[in-house]
Write a protein that holds these residues in place. Structure first.
Motif, PDB file in Angstrom:
ATOM      1  N   PRO A   1       0.814  -1.205   0.000  1.00 59.58           N
ATOM      2  CA  PRO A   1       0.000   0.000   0.000  1.00 59.58           C
ATOM      3  C   PRO A   1       0.854   1.264   0.000  1.00 59.58           C
ATOM      4  CG  PRO A   1      -0.745  -1.559   1.670  1.00 59.58           C
ATOM      5  CD  PRO A   1       0.563  -2.057   1.161  1.00 59.58           C
ATOM      6  N   ALA A   2       0.241   2.335  -0.461  1.00 53.20           N
ATOM      7  CA  ALA A   2       0.935   3.621  -0.473  1.00 53.20           C
ATOM      8  C   ALA A   2       1.375   3.997   0.938  1.00 53.20           C
ATOM      9  CB  ALA A   2       0.005   4.683  -1.039  1.00 53.20           C
ATOM     10  N   ARG A   3       2.569   4.562   1.043  1.00 53.24           N
ATOM     11  CA  ARG A   3       3.081   5.013   2.329  1.00 53.24           C
ATOM     12  C   ARG A   3       3.119   6.530   2.337  1.00 53.24           C
ATOM     13  NH1 ARG A   3       7.808   2.031   4.968  1.00 53.24           N
ATOM     14  NH2 ARG A   3       6.376   2.175   6.711  1.00 53.24           N
ATOM     15  N   LEU A   4       2.847   7.104   3.477  1.00 54.47           N
ATOM     16  CA  LEU A   4       2.705   8.545   3.597  1.00 54.47           C
ATOM     17  C   LEU A   4       4.040   9.183   3.948  1.00 54.47           C
ATOM     18  CD1 LEU A   4      -0.609   8.647   5.666  1.00 54.47           C
ATOM     19  CD2 LEU A   4      -0.329   8.643   3.184  1.00 54.47           C
ATOM     20  N   THR A   5       4.529  10.016   3.059  1.00 54.61           N
ATOM     21  CA  THR A   5       5.774  10.729   3.336  1.00 54.61           C
ATOM     22  C   THR A   5       5.483  12.018   4.088  1.00 54.61           C
ATOM     23  OG1 THR A   5       5.678  11.711   1.138  1.00 54.61           O
ATOM     24  CG2 THR A   5       7.040   9.730   1.417  1.00 54.61           C
ATOM     25  N   LEU A   6       6.550  12.611   4.611  1.00 55.73           N
ATOM     26  CA  LEU A   6       6.466  13.774   5.482  1.00 55.73           C
ATOM     27  C   LEU A   6       7.387  14.883   4.998  1.00 55.73           C
ATOM     28  CD1 LEU A   6       6.809  12.069   8.997  1.00 55.73           C
ATOM     29  CD2 LEU A   6       4.758  13.205   8.136  1.00 55.73           C
ATOM     30  N   GLY A   7       7.055  16.098   5.373  1.00 51.54           N
ATOM     31  CA  GLY A   7       7.952  17.232   5.261  1.00 51.54           C
ATOM     32  C   GLY A   7       7.663  18.168   6.413  1.00 51.54           C
ATOM     33  N   VAL A   8       8.669  18.865   6.902  1.00 52.89           N
ATOM     34  CA  VAL A   8       8.493  19.748   8.059  1.00 52.89           C
ATOM     35  C   VAL A   8       9.126  21.105   7.771  1.00 52.89           C
ATOM     36  CG1 VAL A   8       8.925  20.095  10.525  1.00 52.89           C
ATOM     37  CG2 VAL A   8       8.514  17.783   9.643  1.00 52.89           C
ATOM     38  N   GLU A   9       8.390  22.164   8.073  1.00 53.55           N
ATOM     39  CA  GLU A   9       8.904  23.528   8.002  1.00 53.55           C
ATOM     40  C   GLU A   9       9.041  24.081   9.419  1.00 53.55           C
ATOM     41  OE1 GLU A   9       6.524  24.604   3.863  1.00 53.55           O
ATOM     42  OE2 GLU A   9       5.840  25.390   5.789  1.00 53.55           O
ATOM     43  N   GLU A  10      10.135  24.802   9.649  1.00 51.87           N
ATOM     44  CA  GLU A  10      10.345  25.442  10.947  1.00 51.87           C
ATOM     45  C   GLU A  10      10.708  26.911  10.748  1.00 51.87           C
ATOM     46  OE1 GLU A  10      11.843  22.530  14.280  1.00 51.87           O
ATOM     47  OE2 GLU A  10      13.409  22.752  12.756  1.00 51.87           O
ATOM     48  N   GLU A  11      10.137  27.770  11.585  1.00 48.50           N
ATOM     49  CA  GLU A  11      10.455  29.196  11.578  1.00 48.50           C
ATOM     50  C   GLU A  11      11.258  29.523  12.835  1.00 48.50           C
ATOM     51  OE1 GLU A  11       6.246  30.374   9.366  1.00 48.50           O
ATOM     52  OE2 GLU A  11       6.417  30.408  11.564  1.00 48.50           O
ATOM     53  N   PHE A  12      12.232  30.421  12.691  1.00 45.33           N
ATOM     54  CA  PHE A  12      13.119  30.772  13.801  1.00 45.33           C
ATOM     55  C   PHE A  12      13.263  32.282  13.911  1.00 45.33           C
ATOM     56  CE2 PHE A  12      14.639  26.815  11.867  1.00 45.33           C
ATOM     57  CZ  PHE A  12      14.631  25.951  12.952  1.00 45.33           C
TER      58      PHE A  12
ATOM     59  N   VAL B   1       1.390  13.300  13.812  1.00 41.68           N
ATOM     60  CA  VAL B   1       0.450  13.783  12.803  1.00 41.68           C
ATOM     61  C   VAL B   1       0.251  12.722  11.721  1.00 41.68           C
ATOM     62  CG1 VAL B   1       0.187  15.436  10.910  1.00 41.68           C
ATOM     63  CG2 VAL B   1       0.786  16.252  13.197  1.00 41.68           C
ATOM     64  N   ARG B   2       1.347  12.136  11.254  1.00 41.64           N
ATOM     65  CA  ARG B   2       1.209  11.090  10.237  1.00 41.64           C
ATOM     66  C   ARG B   2       0.401   9.903  10.773  1.00 41.64           C
ATOM     67  NH1 ARG B   2       6.316   8.555   7.188  1.00 41.64           N
ATOM     68  NH2 ARG B   2       6.939   8.006   9.303  1.00 41.64           N
ATOM     69  N   GLY B   3       0.636   9.523  12.013  1.00 46.03           N
ATOM     70  CA  GLY B   3      -0.126   8.429  12.597  1.00 46.03           C
ATOM     71  C   GLY B   3      -1.614   8.726  12.648  1.00 46.03           C
ATOM     72  N   LEU B   4      -1.958   9.977  12.980  1.00 46.27           N
ATOM     73  CA  LEU B   4      -3.362  10.363  12.998  1.00 46.27           C
ATOM     74  C   LEU B   4      -3.958  10.345  11.597  1.00 46.27           C
ATOM     75  CD1 LEU B   4      -3.181  13.280  15.584  1.00 46.27           C
ATOM     76  CD2 LEU B   4      -4.567  11.217  15.839  1.00 46.27           C
ATOM     77  N   VAL B   5      -3.193  10.824  10.611  1.00 46.59           N
ATOM     78  CA  VAL B   5      -3.674  10.816   9.231  1.00 46.59           C
ATOM     79  C   VAL B   5      -3.907   9.387   8.759  1.00 46.59           C
ATOM     80  CG1 VAL B   5      -2.996  11.268   6.834  1.00 46.59           C
ATOM     81  CG2 VAL B   5      -2.685  13.040   8.581  1.00 46.59           C
ATOM     82  N   ARG B   6      -2.933   8.508   9.026  1.00 46.65           N
ATOM     83  CA  ARG B   6      -3.058   7.114   8.584  1.00 46.65           C
ATOM     84  C   ARG B   6      -4.276   6.449   9.233  1.00 46.65           C
ATOM     85  NH1 ARG B   6      -3.954   3.539   6.141  1.00 46.65           N
ATOM     86  NH2 ARG B   6      -2.726   1.705   5.511  1.00 46.65           N
TER      87      ARG B   6
END
Length: 373
Positions: free
Chosen positions: A11-22, A256-261
């Motif tokens: 099955p399709a696996r969900l990839t991630l990306g993260v943005e951070e502001e400083f 977040v990914r776990g909740l989405v899945r």
């Protein structure tokens, strides 16, 4: 920022990306004007570095990640690179939701036509916008699925806010909140929890209304806590403060990914989105912003005030199959054990201040080590 749906023997696996502001500050902890220069002069082979609305800020964005090690590794490298560039200009990089010290003047707007227009249109809302968040992108197959996920996951926004709550001090004093950034950011007319949409048409109608009213100047200013990305096939969660530590940012991302899945499974099984009014959700977001990880918020099912740590224990059990699918379960268990022990970024800030009643100690606690890899 990007993320995608990948396939590995099934099955399709969900990839991630993260943005951070400083924030960038000088030796005295005061806001710097050198954000655009620091972003421009920092190499980022595995991600992106960007200018932000105000000159005292910089933003990093990971590449597409599948594993928690990739997420944490890229976040750490980007922080280290930015911190070294900042140190070369006698500055420090702060992962914090709000400026710690009181400033003599409002932060300057970055000399970019879009940012200048936003400042002209939104006045003081833009001038006090030097707040720093953490945005998590999760791959989705299509916009319709993204809207349905947003409807399903709205009730978890207050709980998600507690993971990285990291903005206690503002204008030189304790705000009384664990995430003062969240109420500040919510001043934007397009910010806050998303409505229940039900369909892409409803989503697009809401965006169109904000455009026609002038509440946003373009689609990039859709600031809901969960939104569809216009640039990537992702659902973006914009709820968190920038995390004090890399592992806390990575924890937010994989939860977040776990909740989405898990929500994808519920949608597939025909379960409707949970019924939760916007009024109840906003009230609980206020409570989460004030109390953080060590407090109590309304339970999404019972409506009773319940310790955040207890709700997270329940939630981790709920999403455990999804966490195991990606190999994130042990990382998540360790992450929440640390939060239960140290209380998270907000409690650590207050502890650092209480030792000598000195805000410089808070800045010193937060500043990213330039030697970080």
């Amino acid at each position: 920022m990007s993320a995608e749906t990948s396939r590995r023997d099934g099955p399709a696996r969900l990839t991630l990306g993260v943005e951070e502001e400083f924030l960038l500050v000088d030796a005295d902890g005061r806001l710097s004007r050198q954000g655009p220069v620091v972003a421009e002069r920092t190499d980022s082979p595995d991600g992106e570095l960007q200018q932000e609305l105000t000159r005292c800020q910089v933003e990093s964005a990971t590449g597409v990640c599948l594993t928690v090690d990739e997420v944490a590794g890229q976040l750490g490298e980007l922080r280290g690179r930015l911190a070294r560039t900042a140190a070369g200009r006698q500055l420090r990089l702060l992962p914090v939701g709000c400026p710690v010290f009181a400033e003599n003047r409002s932060p300057e707007i970055t000399p970019n036509p879009r940012y200048q227009r936003a400042a002209a249109e939104f006045g003081a809302t833009a001038r006090v916008a030097a707040t720093c968040g953490c945005h998590v992108h999760v791959a989705i197959p299509d916009k319709e699925t993204g809207v349905r996920l947003s409807d399903h996951l709205r009730p978890w926004l207050p709980l998600l806010l507690t993971v990285t709550a990291n903005s206690v001090f503002a204008d030189g004093s304790d705000s009384g909140y664990c995430s003062w950034r969240y109420p500040l950011w919510s001043r934007w007319p397009s910010a806050g929890p998303p409505p229940v949409f039900g369909s892409v048409d409803h989503y697009e109608s809401a965006v169109d209304t904000m455009l026609r009213s002038g509440a946003i100047i373009d689609r990039g200013m859709v600031y809901w806590d969960i939104r569809l990305s216009d640039d990537q096939p992702t659902l973006e969660f914009r709820i968190g403060d920038v995390a004090a530590q890399v592992d806390e940012a990575a924890l937010l991302a994989v939860v977040v990914r776990g909740l989405v899945r898990t929500a994808l499974e519920e949608i597939s099984d025909g379960h409707p989105a949970p019924a939760l009014s916007s009024e109840a959700l906003r009230a609980n977001l206020w409570r989460a912003a004030r109390d953080g990880f060590t407090g109590r918020i309304l339970h999404p099912k019972t409506g009773c005030l319940t310790p955040v740590a207890d709700q997270w224990a329940e939630t981790v059990e709920l999403i455990k199959p999804a966490l195991k699918e990606y190999g994130d379960d042990e990382f998540v268990e360790r992450g929440f054990a640390r939060l239960r022990e140290n209380g998270g970024g907000a409690r650590r800030q207050r502890a650092a201040f209480d030792r000598r009643r000195n805000l410089h100690d808070v800045v010193g606690l937060l500043a990213v080590d330039p030697a970080q890899e």
